[in-house]
Design an enzyme around this catalytic site. Structure first.
Site, PDB file in Angstrom:
ATOM      1  N   HIS A   1       4.110   6.601   3.877  1.00 57.93           N
ATOM      2  CA  HIS A   1       5.031   6.735   2.743  1.00 57.93           C
ATOM      3  C   HIS A   1       6.083   5.634   2.784  1.00 57.93           C
ATOM      4  O   HIS A   1       6.608   5.299   3.836  1.00 57.93           O
ATOM      5  CB  HIS A   1       5.744   8.086   2.799  1.00 57.93           C
ATOM      6  CG  HIS A   1       4.926   9.219   2.277  1.00 57.93           C
ATOM      7  ND1 HIS A   1       4.596   9.344   0.941  1.00 57.93           N
ATOM      8  CD2 HIS A   1       4.380  10.298   2.888  1.00 57.93           C
ATOM      9  CE1 HIS A   1       3.881  10.441   0.757  1.00 57.93           C
ATOM     10  NE2 HIS A   1       3.730  11.042   1.923  1.00 57.93           N
TER      11      HIS A   1
ATOM     12  N   CYS B   1       3.152   2.557  -1.017  1.00 61.81           N
ATOM     13  CA  CYS B   1       3.239   2.482  -2.468  1.00 61.81           C
ATOM     14  C   CYS B   1       4.263   1.451  -2.918  1.00 61.81           C
ATOM     15  O   CYS B   1       5.166   1.069  -2.192  1.00 61.81           O
ATOM     16  CB  CYS B   1       3.552   3.853  -3.078  1.00 61.81           C
ATOM     17  SG  CYS B   1       4.989   4.634  -2.386  1.00 61.81           S
TER      18      CYS B   1
ATOM     19  N   ARG C   1       0.197  -0.870  -4.977  1.00 60.09           N
ATOM     20  CA  ARG C   1       0.254  -0.723  -3.523  1.00 60.09           C
ATOM     21  C   ARG C   1       0.820  -1.993  -2.904  1.00 60.09           C
ATOM     22  O   ARG C   1       0.453  -3.100  -3.305  1.00 60.09           O
ATOM     23  CB  ARG C   1      -1.146  -0.486  -2.954  1.00 60.09           C
ATOM     24  CG  ARG C   1      -1.795   0.792  -3.405  1.00 60.09           C
ATOM     25  CD  ARG C   1      -1.128   2.004  -2.802  1.00 60.09           C
ATOM     26  NE  ARG C   1      -1.744   3.240  -3.274  1.00 60.09           N
ATOM     27  CZ  ARG C   1      -1.400   3.849  -4.391  1.00 60.09           C
ATOM     28  NH1 ARG C   1      -0.431   3.363  -5.147  1.00 60.09           N
ATOM     29  NH2 ARG C   1      -1.998   4.951  -4.760  1.00 60.09           N
TER      30      ARG C   1
END
Lengths: 52, 298
Positions: free
Chosen positions: B166, B242, B251
């Site tokens: 993340h 991300c 991405r």
């Protein structure tokens, strides 16, 4: 809604304020513990992997 | 909320409904309408407060919980201690020697098994992050930190050691990925738990490139990044997260190659000590040279 709640809470105003605060805290805790973790996978901004 | 106890004649306060022109008391129909509108308003305010609470949970509380959980995971990994330098020298760990030959490679573990940790000296202040098998959100990325793409090469293996993490929320292990520069070290430390092949080894990768791609461009995690059909001869690292932040539209991808490896029993990579001293910023000048050296060496 909140008026109805206020009328049905027992005790003087100070007690009712404390009860309302406790209720609000309980609702928030339930959201943090169960509701929000259950909703999060459906949010569009949480997917970090490539592909899928 | 407080207007409930005011007498009917004095309901034109800030929070009460507007006074009805025809008399001191609204008609019964009027009371129903005001009641419905009032409840609807309270519901809308409640929904607004809950949405705000969701943002607080998603943007802050998942980090709090995630950092705590991931620190606990790193603490509980069964692994060799880093030896200290010889007893007469000032306290501090020994510095590992560089090994550039064939690296020991661990077997791919079961899903959701934590098998390594990752540290990036450039991200000064970031804790050591656990690396676990799998990249599904519910099982790995949201709970365990960094995830290893199933089927991708393991640390030190010829091929592509590809991981995801993340960039925001859930302890955001790759939050500072955009700070990475060519030549930066990414240090992986393995621990199989049973001391098998490839356990307790440092793998020091060097960043080669960063790019932003479409989520469908899976070739970035191919054994040879960007060339899905090719047979790899190089030991690559790929980190995906991300981009832009707080979105999943694109991405952010970091590619690296293995610089060297070293058994944990020999000490720590010097890159980690440089990070602790806060001298990371001065690495830029030397690392490009090191990178060229590693490009042919491994």
């Amino acid at each position: 809604m909140y008026g109805w709640l206020w009328r049905h809470l027992p005790g003087p105003a100070a007690v009712r304020v404390v009860l309302l605060a406790l209720l609000a805290a309980a609702v928030l805790a339930a959201c943090f513990l169960w509701l929000f973790p259950a909703l999060a996978p459906y949010m569009p901004f949480n997917d970090t992997t490539v592909g899928e | 909320m407080a207007e409930v106890r005011t007498p009917p004649g004095a309901r034109a306060g800030v929070t009460g409904p507007p006074r009805h022109g025809r008399g001191p008391r609204p008609s019964s129909t009027g009371r129903v309408v005001y009641g419905v509108v009032g409840v609807a308003g309270e519901l809308l305010i409640t929904v607004g407060v809950l949405l705000l609470a969701f943002l607080v949970w998603q943007l802050w509380w998942t980090d709090v919980e995630g950092n705590r959980a991931q620190a606990g995971i790193v603490d509980e990994i069964a692994r060799e201690a880093v030896p200290t330098a010889d007893p007469t020298a000032p306290a501090g760990p020994a510095i590992a020697t560089r090994h550039t030959g064939d690296a020991p490679v661990m077997a791919e573990p079961a899903h959701a098994t934590t098998f390594a940790t990752m540290r990036v000296p450039r991200w000064e202040g970031e804790p050591e992050r656990p690396v676990s098998e799998g990249t599904d959100k519910a099982g790995v990325l949201d709970r365990l930190g960094i995830g290893h793409y199933e089927g991708a090469a393991m640390p030190g293996a010829v091929g592509n050691f590809a991981v995801a993490g993340h960039r925001t929320t859930y302890a955001k292990p790759f939050n500072r990925v955009a700070e990475l520069r060519k030549g930066d070290a990414v240090v992986v430390r393995t621990a199989t738990g049973d001391g098998g092949e490839g356990s307790d080894t440092w793998y020091v990768y060097r960043v080669v490139s960063t790019q932003v791609v479409d989520p469908s461009q899976v070739s970035v995690i191919a054994p040879v990044p960007g060339d899905p059909g090719a047979t790899p001869t190089e030991r690559y690292l790929t980190m995906t997260t991300c981009h832009p932040m707080f979105s999943a539209r694109e991405r952010f991808v970091v590619h690296g190659v293995l610089d060297y490896w070293a058994p944990v029993s020999e000490g720590v990579p010097e890159e980690l000590l440089a990070g602790a001293d806060g001298t990371v910023g001065t690495q830029d000048d030397v690392t490009v040279a090191e990178l060229t050296r590693s490009g042919s060496g491994t």
